[in-house]
Design a protein around this motif. Structure first.
Motif, PDB file in Angstrom:
ATOM      1  N   LEU A  21       0.837  -1.202   0.000  1.00 25.99           N
ATOM      2  CA  LEU A  21       0.000   0.000   0.000  1.00 25.99           C
ATOM      3  C   LEU A  21       0.870   1.249   0.000  1.00 25.99           C
ATOM      4  O   LEU A  21       0.505   2.269  -0.607  1.00 25.99           O
ATOM      5  N   GLY A  22       2.043   1.168   0.640  1.00 27.91           N
ATOM      6  CA  GLY A  22       2.960   2.299   0.623  1.00 27.91           C
ATOM      7  C   GLY A  22       3.421   2.665  -0.771  1.00 27.91           C
ATOM      8  O   GLY A  22       3.771   3.826  -1.039  1.00 27.91           O
ATOM      9  N   THR A  23       3.421   1.688  -1.674  1.00 26.46           N
ATOM     10  CA  THR A  23       3.718   1.967  -3.082  1.00 26.46           C
ATOM     11  C   THR A  23       2.471   2.422  -3.830  1.00 26.46           C
ATOM     12  O   THR A  23       2.471   3.432  -4.539  1.00 26.46           O
ATOM     13  N   PHE A 110      -3.209  -2.356 -11.301  1.00 28.00           N
ATOM     14  CA  PHE A 110      -1.899  -3.005 -11.168  1.00 28.00           C
ATOM     15  C   PHE A 110      -1.951  -4.218 -10.239  1.00 28.00           C
ATOM     16  O   PHE A 110      -1.051  -4.428  -9.428  1.00 28.00           O
ATOM     17  N   ASP A 111      -2.998  -5.012 -10.372  1.00 29.81           N
ATOM     18  CA  ASP A 111      -3.120  -6.250  -9.614  1.00 29.81           C
ATOM     19  C   ASP A 111      -1.938  -7.183  -9.914  1.00 29.81           C
ATOM     20  O   ASP A 111      -1.487  -7.278 -11.053  1.00 29.81           O
ATOM     21  N   VAL A 112      -1.444  -7.891  -8.878  1.00 31.34           N
ATOM     22  CA  VAL A 112      -0.326  -8.812  -9.062  1.00 31.34           C
ATOM     23  C   VAL A 112      -0.763 -10.272  -9.030  1.00 31.34           C
ATOM     24  O   VAL A 112       0.022 -11.165  -9.357  1.00 31.34           O
ATOM     25  N   LEU A 113      -2.011 -10.540  -8.641  1.00 31.13           N
ATOM     26  CA  LEU A 113      -2.437 -11.920  -8.428  1.00 31.13           C
ATOM     27  C   LEU A 113      -2.452 -12.720  -9.727  1.00 31.13           C
ATOM     28  O   LEU A 113      -2.146 -13.912  -9.729  1.00 31.13           O
ATOM     29  N   TYR A 303      -5.410  -7.061   1.334  1.00 32.26           N
ATOM     30  CA  TYR A 303      -4.911  -6.538   0.066  1.00 32.26           C
ATOM     31  C   TYR A 303      -6.046  -5.945  -0.767  1.00 32.26           C
ATOM     32  O   TYR A 303      -5.935  -4.845  -1.313  1.00 32.26           O
ATOM     33  N   ILE A 304      -7.145  -6.680  -0.842  1.00 28.96           N
ATOM     34  CA  ILE A 304      -8.290  -6.185  -1.610  1.00 28.96           C
ATOM     35  C   ILE A 304      -8.928  -4.986  -0.912  1.00 28.96           C
ATOM     36  O   ILE A 304      -9.275  -3.982  -1.552  1.00 28.96           O
ATOM     37  N   ILE A 381      -0.597 -26.726   8.456  1.00 29.00           N
ATOM     38  CA  ILE A 381       0.424 -26.061   7.645  1.00 29.00           C
ATOM     39  C   ILE A 381      -0.195 -25.483   6.377  1.00 29.00           C
ATOM     40  O   ILE A 381       0.079 -24.350   6.003  1.00 29.00           O
ATOM     41  N   VAL A 382      -1.060 -26.264   5.708  1.00 26.36           N
ATOM     42  CA  VAL A 382      -1.708 -25.736   4.511  1.00 26.36           C
ATOM     43  C   VAL A 382      -2.583 -24.558   4.878  1.00 26.36           C
ATOM     44  O   VAL A 382      -2.632 -23.545   4.189  1.00 26.36           O
ATOM     45  N   GLU A 383      -3.224 -24.647   6.019  1.00 24.23           N
ATOM     46  CA  GLU A 383      -4.188 -23.631   6.408  1.00 24.23           C
ATOM     47  C   GLU A 383      -3.543 -22.272   6.603  1.00 24.23           C
ATOM     48  O   GLU A 383      -4.098 -21.264   6.218  1.00 24.23           O
ATOM     49  N   VAL A 384      -2.372 -22.232   7.192  1.00 27.90           N
ATOM     50  CA  VAL A 384      -1.761 -20.941   7.488  1.00 27.90           C
ATOM     51  C   VAL A 384      -0.898 -20.445   6.360  1.00 27.90           C
ATOM     52  O   VAL A 384      -0.387 -19.331   6.409  1.00 27.90           O
ATOM     53  N   SER A 385      -0.692 -21.245   5.323  1.00 22.97           N
ATOM     54  CA  SER A 385       0.262 -20.845   4.287  1.00 22.97           C
ATOM     55  C   SER A 385      -0.379 -20.663   2.927  1.00 22.97           C
ATOM     56  O   SER A 385       0.309 -20.665   1.924  1.00 22.97           O
ATOM     57  N   ILE A 386      -1.700 -20.507   2.891  1.00 24.80           N
ATOM     58  CA  ILE A 386      -2.355 -20.233   1.603  1.00 24.80           C
ATOM     59  C   ILE A 386      -1.797 -18.964   1.017  1.00 24.80           C
ATOM     60  O   ILE A 386      -1.688 -17.950   1.699  1.00 24.80           O
ATOM     61  N   GLU A 387      -1.421 -18.995  -0.267  1.00 30.34           N
ATOM     62  CA  GLU A 387      -0.822 -17.811  -0.868  1.00 30.34           C
ATOM     63  C   GLU A 387      -1.794 -16.668  -0.885  1.00 30.34           C
ATOM     64  O   GLU A 387      -2.963 -16.833  -1.156  1.00 30.34           O
ATOM     65  N   ARG A 388      -1.246 -15.490  -0.636  1.00 35.84           N
ATOM     66  CA  ARG A 388      -2.068 -14.276  -0.700  1.00 35.84           C
ATOM     67  C   ARG A 388      -1.747 -13.570  -2.002  1.00 35.84           C
ATOM     68  O   ARG A 388      -1.072 -12.598  -2.040  1.00 35.84           O
TER      69      ARG A 388
END
Length: 388
Positions: A21-23, A110-113, A303-304, A381-388
């Motif tokens: 967001l700073g960018t 400028f979405d990166v997803l 992010y959204i 592990i999967v639960e906390v590491s879902i890509e953002r």
């Protein structure tokens, strides 16, 4: 994986979201919106250039590295459970692409997803290969990426200097309606999405690098991990920061180097620094750290939300502050950034008191599991590491 190591990843992810967001806030608060950014109308003042330097590209690169860490964790989880890989991960990547497309069309140019989704498909087939094969891929793709940035930079530097004062700023984002902005994103899809040409190769390299740093023990509470973090800090902060500072003030012709080539080096230093400080922290987390960690746990929603709130504050269909407060730059820009950050940090903390996932993460996970006919939650592990 210990819970503490998971918290470090969430903390890093939260910092990356705040930093992006700073960018982006400089785009939202420009009365001409993204059109002025694409048109490169004028150079910012010295103070604004310095402020942009603090975030430009660095937190995007950090977020990309962390995406690679998440991919590594999911690959490990699949291997441990005997699940075919990449298997259903390709459906996950497809969902991410669709989500990015919707985000682009409805909220932010400028979405990166979308770029992340394309890069993740390639990396999904590479992540389980030998270190030697991964290194060859990283060197090859990285070399092509650096050459592309170099060629584009040479072209920008050799282009005739703009005479200035002949182009009128776009009024679409200061005066236009929301449907008009959506229509412009559709019409200018090729121009606005051209960044994917750089995001995808950068993503492939940084995803693989994040995966290998995870395997090398960068988050481990060991001498090996500490030594690796120190090397990252030296390379990123002692070498990368001064070089990046030079390119920030070198002029518009160095924009691509300033945003895509040097920031990943700085991001490695930030990763090493934050992981080191988190290791040394004692006692219960303070308000700031707790808020950043909660943002990391709800990174996709945050992010959204940050882009949606910034649009409503700055664009003409909302409060129109970009045009009415332009005379207060850069100070009002900093205030807008701080206010939006405080908002989604507070909301994420309040939300997680009652729910396990962020709202968008919950919807996204439902869509991921639906075609599989699964009701059972994935392991931790999967639960906390879902890509953002």
């Amino acid at each position: 994986m210990t819970s503490r190591r998971i918290e470090v990843l969430d903390l890093l992810r939260g910092i990356a979201i705040v930093g992006t967001l700073g960018t982006n806030i400089w785009i939202f608060t420009d009365p001409g919106g993204p059109a002025d950014v694409m048109g490169a109308l004028g150079r910012p003042e010295t103070l604004e250039t310095l402020l942009r330097f603090l975030t430009n590209g660095k937190f995007l690169a950090l977020l990309t590295l962390l995406f690679g860490v998440g991919l590594e964790l999911q690959y490990r989880s699949a291997a441990r459970r005997g699940v075919p890989w990449p298997g259903w991960y390709l459906w996950r990547a497809g969902l991410l692409f669709v989500e990015g497309l919707i985000h682009y069309l409805l909220i932010f140019e400028f979405d990166v997803l979308m770029g992340y989704a394309l890069a993740s498909i390639v990396v999904a087939y590479l992540i389980g290969r030998s270190d030697r094969a991964v290194k060859v891929w990283m060197i090859t793709v990285g070399s092509v990426f650096a050459a592309l940035v170099g060629l584009l930079t040479a072209g920008m530097l050799s282009a005739p200097a703009s005479t200035g004062g002949t182009s009128e700023p776009s009024r679409l984002f200061s005066d236009g309606t929301y449907p008009q902005q959506v229509a412009a994103r559709i019409e200018m899809f090729g121009l606005y999405r051209i960044e994917i040409v750089l995001i995808v190769p950068m993503g492939i390299v940084l995803f693989l690098l994040g995966s290998r740093l995870m395997r090398a023990g960068v988050f481990e509470d060991s001498e090996r991990g500490a030594a690796l973090r120190r090397r990252l800090m030296v390379a990123g902060l002692a070498v990368g920061v001064p070089l990046n500072l030079v390119t920030s003030f070198a002029g518009p012709g160095w924009f691509l180097v300033d945003r895509y080539l040097l920031p990943p080096l700085v991001a490695l230093g930030l990763l090493g620094l934050v992981a080191t400080l988190a290791r040394r922290a004692t006692g219960a987390p303070g308000v700031l750290r707790r808020g950043l960690t909660d943002v990391g746990r709800t990174a996709l929603s945050s992010y959204i939300l940050q882009n949606l709130v910034a649009s409503a504050l700055c664009y003409g269909w909302g409060l129109g502050l970009a045009a009415s407060l332009d005379h207060l730059r850069p100070w009002w820009v900093l205030a807008a950034w701080a206010g939006i950050c405080a908002l989604f940090m507070t909301l994420s903390t309040l939300w997680l008191r009652r729910f396990e996932r962020g709202p968008v993460e919950t919807l996204w996970q439902w869509a991921y599991l639906l075609p599989q006919g699964r009701r059972k939650k994935p392991d931790k592990i999967v639960e906390v590491s879902i890509e953002r």
